[in-house]
Motif scaffolding. Structure first.
Motif, mmCIF file in Angstrom:
data_model
loop_
_atom_site.group_PDB
_atom_site.id
_atom_site.type_symbol
_atom_site.label_atom_id
_atom_site.label_comp_id
_atom_site.label_asym_id
_atom_site.label_seq_id
_atom_site.Cartn_x
_atom_site.Cartn_y
_atom_site.Cartn_z
ATOM 1 N N ALA A 1 0.816 -1.211 0.000
ATOM 2 C CA ALA A 1 0.000 0.000 0.000
ATOM 3 C C ALA A 1 0.848 1.259 0.000
ATOM 4 C CB ALA A 1 -0.914 -0.002 1.229
ATOM 5 N N LEU A 2 2.108 1.128 0.415
ATOM 6 C CA LEU A 2 2.981 2.300 0.512
ATOM 7 C C LEU A 2 3.816 2.504 -0.745
ATOM 8 C CD1 LEU A 2 3.952 4.553 2.426
ATOM 9 C CD2 LEU A 2 5.735 2.990 3.219
ATOM 10 N N ASN A 3 4.431 1.416 -1.242
ATOM 11 C CA ASN A 3 5.331 1.582 -2.377
ATOM 12 C C ASN A 3 5.204 0.480 -3.425
ATOM 13 O OD1 ASN A 3 6.536 -0.609 -1.118
ATOM 14 N ND2 ASN A 3 8.124 0.637 -0.138
ATOM 15 N N GLY A 4 4.137 -0.317 -3.342
ATOM 16 C CA GLY A 4 3.953 -1.365 -4.335
ATOM 17 C C GLY A 4 4.813 -2.583 -4.125
ATOM 18 N N ASN A 5 5.533 -2.660 -3.032
ATOM 19 C CA ASN A 5 6.435 -3.778 -2.760
ATOM 20 C C ASN A 5 5.699 -4.790 -1.893
ATOM 21 O OD1 ASN A 5 8.430 -5.514 -2.027
ATOM 22 N ND2 ASN A 5 9.708 -4.007 -0.994
ATOM 23 N N ASN A 6 5.117 -5.811 -2.513
ATOM 24 C CA ASN A 6 4.332 -6.806 -1.801
ATOM 25 C C ASN A 6 5.227 -7.954 -1.363
ATOM 26 O OD1 ASN A 6 1.971 -7.653 -0.682
ATOM 27 N ND2 ASN A 6 0.830 -7.714 -2.613
ATOM 28 N N PHE A 7 5.524 -8.021 -0.063
ATOM 29 C CA PHE A 7 6.397 -9.032 0.521
ATOM 30 C C PHE A 7 7.820 -8.959 -0.011
ATOM 31 C CE2 PHE A 7 2.239 -11.394 0.676
ATOM 32 C CZ PHE A 7 2.021 -11.141 2.019
ATOM 33 N N GLY A 8 8.170 -7.891 -0.697
ATOM 34 C CA GLY A 8 9.526 -7.760 -1.200
ATOM 35 C C GLY A 8 9.769 -8.456 -2.517
ATOM 36 N N PHE A 9 8.726 -8.941 -3.196
ATOM 37 C CA PHE A 9 8.923 -9.667 -4.444
ATOM 38 C C PHE A 9 8.926 -8.755 -5.664
ATOM 39 C CE2 PHE A 9 7.386 -13.161 -1.761
ATOM 40 C CZ PHE A 9 8.393 -14.065 -2.009
ATOM 41 N N VAL A 10 8.305 -7.594 -5.568
ATOM 42 C CA VAL A 10 8.208 -6.689 -6.707
ATOM 43 C C VAL A 10 8.703 -5.322 -6.282
ATOM 44 C CG1 VAL A 10 6.688 -5.639 -8.398
ATOM 45 C CG2 VAL A 10 6.245 -7.964 -7.627
ATOM 46 N N HIS A 11 9.509 -4.702 -7.103
ATOM 47 C CA HIS A 11 10.062 -3.384 -6.817
ATOM 48 C C HIS A 11 9.797 -2.454 -7.998
ATOM 49 C CE1 HIS A 11 12.346 -4.814 -3.305
ATOM 50 N NE2 HIS A 11 12.476 -5.911 -4.013
ATOM 51 N N PRO A 12 8.576 -1.959 -8.163
ATOM 52 C CA PRO A 12 8.269 -1.143 -9.341
ATOM 53 C C PRO A 12 8.957 0.210 -9.317
ATOM 54 C CG PRO A 12 6.417 -1.181 -7.808
ATOM 55 C CD PRO A 12 7.410 -2.168 -7.311
ATOM 56 N N GLN A 13 9.462 0.659 -8.163
ATOM 57 C CA GLN A 13 10.091 1.972 -8.104
ATOM 58 C C GLN A 13 11.527 1.957 -8.623
ATOM 59 O OE1 GLN A 13 9.672 3.313 -4.080
ATOM 60 N NE2 GLN A 13 7.580 4.012 -4.378
ATOM 61 N N ARG A 14 12.094 0.762 -8.774
ATOM 62 C CA ARG A 14 13.461 0.702 -9.282
ATOM 63 C C ARG A 14 13.460 0.939 -10.794
ATOM 64 N NH1 ARG A 14 16.071 -4.492 -6.057
ATOM 65 N NH2 ARG A 14 15.794 -3.663 -3.967
ATOM 66 N N GLU A 15 14.504 1.561 -11.268
ATOM 67 C CA GLU A 15 14.546 1.943 -12.675
ATOM 68 C C GLU A 15 14.931 0.771 -13.574
ATOM 69 O OE1 GLU A 15 17.103 5.245 -13.052
ATOM 70 O OE2 GLU A 15 15.896 6.587 -11.817
ATOM 71 N N ALA A 16 15.895 -0.021 -13.123
ATOM 72 C CA ALA A 16 16.382 -1.096 -13.979
ATOM 73 C C ALA A 16 15.415 -2.273 -13.973
ATOM 74 C CB ALA A 16 17.765 -1.559 -13.502
ATOM 75 N N ALA B 1 14.060 -16.669 0.579
ATOM 76 C CA ALA B 1 15.279 -16.505 -0.207
ATOM 77 C C ALA B 1 15.046 -15.630 -1.429
ATOM 78 C CB ALA B 1 15.813 -17.869 -0.645
ATOM 79 N N PHE B 2 13.812 -15.593 -1.923
ATOM 80 C CA PHE B 2 13.514 -14.820 -3.121
ATOM 81 C C PHE B 2 12.699 -13.568 -2.798
ATOM 82 C CE2 PHE B 2 14.202 -19.207 -4.310
ATOM 83 C CZ PHE B 2 15.180 -19.063 -5.271
ATOM 84 N N SER B 3 12.755 -13.151 -1.541
ATOM 85 C CA SER B 3 12.113 -11.914 -1.122
ATOM 86 C C SER B 3 13.182 -10.957 -0.623
ATOM 87 C CB SER B 3 11.093 -12.193 -0.007
ATOM 88 O OG SER B 3 10.669 -10.993 0.600
ATOM 89 N N SER B 4 12.955 -9.668 -0.816
ATOM 90 C CA SER B 4 13.907 -8.684 -0.311
ATOM 91 C C SER B 4 13.702 -8.407 1.171
ATOM 92 C CB SER B 4 13.776 -7.374 -1.097
ATOM 93 O OG SER B 4 12.482 -6.827 -0.929
ATOM 94 N N ALA B 5 12.730 -9.085 1.799
ATOM 95 C CA ALA B 5 12.492 -8.928 3.236
ATOM 96 C C ALA B 5 13.564 -9.697 3.991
ATOM 97 C CB ALA B 5 11.098 -9.433 3.599
ATOM 98 N N GLN B 6 14.715 -9.086 4.151
ATOM 99 C CA GLN B 6 15.851 -9.706 4.816
ATOM 100 C C GLN B 6 16.312 -8.788 5.942
ATOM 101 O OE1 GLN B 6 16.758 -12.767 3.891
ATOM 102 N NE2 GLN B 6 15.324 -12.745 2.170
ATOM 103 N N ASP B 7 16.540 -9.371 7.102
ATOM 104 C CA ASP B 7 16.946 -8.557 8.238
ATOM 105 C C ASP B 7 17.643 -9.464 9.242
ATOM 106 O OD1 ASP B 7 17.293 -6.639 10.146
ATOM 107 O OD2 ASP B 7 15.242 -5.874 10.046
ATOM 108 N N LEU B 8 18.736 -8.972 9.830
ATOM 109 C CA LEU B 8 19.469 -9.731 10.849
ATOM 110 C C LEU B 8 19.263 -9.130 12.237
ATOM 111 C CD1 LEU B 8 22.842 -10.591 9.086
ATOM 112 C CD2 LEU B 8 20.974 -12.136 9.667
ATOM 113 N N LEU B 9 18.113 -8.538 12.483
ATOM 114 C CA LEU B 9 17.823 -7.980 13.791
ATOM 115 C C LEU B 9 17.695 -9.117 14.803
ATOM 116 C CD1 LEU B 9 17.160 -5.473 15.494
ATOM 117 C CD2 LEU B 9 14.761 -5.842 14.916
ATOM 118 N N MET B 10 18.632 -9.210 15.744
ATOM 119 C CA MET B 10 18.699 -10.280 16.751
ATOM 120 C C MET B 10 18.882 -11.658 16.104
ATOM 121 S SD MET B 10 18.116 -8.082 19.119
ATOM 122 C CE MET B 10 17.338 -6.477 19.182
#
Length: 663
Positions: free
Chosen positions: A399-414, A479-488
């Motif tokens: 709802a904020l930037n079109g990035n659903n679970f990190g699978f799609v990034h429409p704001q990127r140019e390439a 593995a195929f989502s950009s939702a990656q974080d090493l918090l704790m």
């Protein structure tokens, strides 16, 4: 020279050599080649030469015996595939690839293999130390291990369950208070707390403020509606904490219930010993304790999964249709809390349910009520996303930037960067498993490797395979989502830890049988179990003395990791008795600094203290809106807190900004 003396010398040499190698690698002596480390490098090379010379004199008999033993095993009982798989898993766990390099040096092998070599040295050194202790202090060791065994296995069932539940609750509460001071340490936590306050007010979303530029944040949608991008399940639980004035209490409570459910689930799947080992491991897990001490949804997700699994087992064991209904409600609540994790977890468990239906091992009525319970949670999720984002499939940040679970990034140019490639997914999976292995128990040995031991012995069963599928399905999806974080730790893998603990307990019990198959002889199971228990004790001590304190220091408020959020702003508020005020928080150079005060805001911005972003000269607009209050500016990076004053009446009022500053 006696045989015992020879073993002492050999084991001592191995432990010292590997320990020295690990220390030198930790100090960058072997990797960086510092000029000041010539003496250390000489000592290490000398010991390496002695080690190689000893192996040459030994004529490689141990390796020859191992190869001969493996080749003599019948095909039906051969564990060669398991050994090959174990080597692959070990390499995956200790060979993290942080980035893909296409330089002239290929994969930059020296730095890439550092973790693999370092932890190999560490593991061999600790095994040598355990052998020395068992060889020279057998009676003392046996006494200590018997005491631990009586504590874990001799305690009455009710006392053990209540004791582990209380210990986890106290541990997580202590970490929440003394380590994190009951304040959020990430932007997602702020989103959960804000949405919980909105729910507590009886609404799904709040009305946007008059000047939204002062209140924008990375986890908020601020348009015609004001709400958080997080899923609604965990904020609903946090609503109870809002009413109590203690949102930080929710996750410690859930972590205590998780320990109880792990015990009850493992007991139904296997037996009492597996249940007790599994729940005891949770008491010393840095990953479980740290992530359950902050206000993120992962503990709630694991709780709902365990709720589903426990009642699913009860239903299969004939307790009635209501167990399947509760099981479905648990999985539906999991989907309402973390949709992508629930979708990943549904792969093994949904497939198993379909198989049961095809074999008619589950009644149609039971499957129907399970599906009804699941559908309720999914429908609530769709209804919430429709009411807030206007689209039932606009989960989270979509709802904020079109990035659903990190699978799609429409704001990127390439266009090539809009989806993760297979190679990037493998690299991400590799790194995630590596850090899960490190953070799960904080051991210098591969804790997750124990989880694969049950598959090398004939005692494996359906539950082993299902738990393994759960352990692997979530990392594979992420593995195929950009939702990656090493918090704790790799926090998006948190829901796999119930399966990880139960399979690790299974591997610990199956270690003697596996050793006998590898060695080709029947050694005493008691002796092998004693050695394994001693190794576990040394690893727990390593975690308590080295790994866990290092993590606490790493995630301290004053550390470089959180030098801007959270910050000690509450100390200034209490010291100066700030009230009826507006506090402008400087966001340069990182806008996340606004989170230090944002989480304290009321959704209607009618609190005694209102926290806003510092927009420089435009602050006059908000001062006029909140006239009659006192005004302060806080800079988290320098911990500077000072009072500011509105301009004189003769000064022209500033014009409100017309664009939202980027996060």
């Amino acid at each position: 020279m006696g045989a015992k003396t020879k073993w002492n010398l050999a084991l001592g040499f191995v432990a010292f050599y590997c320990g020295l190698s690990w220390f030198l690698m930790r100090s960058d002596y072997l990797v960086m080649g510092e000029e000041t480390a010539e003496r250390e490098q000489f000592v290490h090379l000398l010991f390496t030469a002695v080690m190689l010379f000893a192996v040459i004199l030994w004529k490689g008999r141990l390796i020859e015996h191992f190869i001969r033993r493996m080749s003599s095993l019948p095909t039906a009982s051969s564990i060669a595939p398991f050994v090959a798989g174990g080597i692959l898993v070990f390499t995956m766990l200790y060979y993290p690839r942080k980035r893909v390099s296409r330089s002239m040096f290929g994969w930059e092998m020296m730095e890439s293999t550092r973790a693999l070599v370092e932890y190999s040295f560490q593991m061999i050194a600790i095994m040598g130390l355990a052998s020395l202790v068992l060889l020279n202090a057998r009676r003392v060791t046996e006494g200590v291990l018997r005491l631990g065994e009586r504590l874990v296995f001799g305690t009455p069932r009710t006392a053990f369950v209540i004791g582990t539940v209380l210990l986890v609750f106290l541990e997580t509460n202590a970490l929440s208070l003394f380590q994190f001071h009951h304040v959020p340490v990430s932007s997602n936590e702020i989103g959960y707390i804000f949405q919980a306050k909105v729910f507590a007010s009886g609404r799904l979303y709040a009305e946007p403020p008059p000047y939204p530029e002062f209140f924008t944040f990375s986890s908020f949608v601020l348009s015609d509606k004001w709400y958080s991008t997080v899923a609604p399940g965990f904020p609903l639980l946090l609503t109870l904490g809002v009413f109590l004035g203690a949102t930080w209490i929710v996750n410690p409570l859930l972590s205590a219930f998780c320990v109880m459910l792990v015990y009850l689930t493992a007991e139904r799947m296997y037996d009492v010993r597996i249940a007790r080992i599994s729940s005891a491991l949770m008491l010393v897990s840095p990953f479980f304790l740290l992530l359950s001490s902050i206000q993120l949804a992962h503990t709630a997700t694991a709780f709902f999964f365990l709720f589903f699994l426990y009642f699913f087992l009860r239903g299969l064991q004939g307790s009635g249709w209501y167990s399947f209904l509760l099981s479905g409600l648990g999985f539906g609540a999991m989907a309402l809390t973390h949709p992508l994790t629930a979708a990943a977890a549904s792969l093994p468990w949904g497939g198993y349910c379909l198989w049961l239906m095809s074999k008619r091992k589950i009644r149609f009525t039971d499957a129907t009520v399970l599906g009804v319970g699941l559908t309720i949670g999914v429908c609530l999720l769709f209804a919430y996303t429709s009411a807030t984002a206007g689209n039932p499939l606009a989960f989270g940040s979509a709802a904020l930037n079109g990035n659903n679970f990190g699978f799609v990034h429409p704001q990127r140019e390439a266009p090539a960067q809009e989806a993760r490639t297979l190679l990037q997914g493998i690299v991400t999976l590799n790194g995630g498993l590596h850090y899960l292995n490190r953070y799960l128990l904080g051991w210098p040995m591969p804790a997750l490797l124990l989880a694969f031991l049950p598959f090398a012995v004939p005692t494996r069963n359906t539950w082993d395979w299902l738990l393994l599928g759960h352990l692997l399905s979530i990392p594979l999806v992420y593995a195929f989502s950009s939702a990656q974080d090493l918090l704790m730790g790799p926090r998006y893998y948190f829901c796999v830890i119930p399966a990880g603990f139960i399979l690790t307990a299974r591997g610990f019990r199956e270690a003697p049988a596996l050793w006998n198959r590898l060695a080709g002889r029947m050694d005493s199971a008691a002796r092998i179990s004693m050695f394994s228990a001693l190794l576990v004790c040394i690893c727990i001590a390593y975690n308590a003395v080295h790994f866990f304190p290092k993590r606490l220091k790493h995630y301290a408020i004053s550390s470089p990791v959180y030098h801007f959020m959270p910050s000690p702003i509450w100390r200034h508020l209490e010291a100066q008795k700030v009230g009826n005020a507006v506090v402008f928080i400087s966001g340069f150079p990182n806008a996340l600094t606004y989170g230090t005060g944002l989480w304290r805001n009321d959704p209607d911005l009618k609190g005694d203290v209102v926290f806003a972003r510092d927009l420089g000269m435009h602050n006059e607009v908000l001062m006029e809106r909140y006239s009659g209050r006192r005004y302060y500016r806080y800079a988290p990076l320098t911990d500077s807190f000072q009072e500011i004053f509105p301009p004189d009446d003769s000064t022209p009022a500033a014009v409100a900004p017309t664009v939202v500053l980027p996060m």
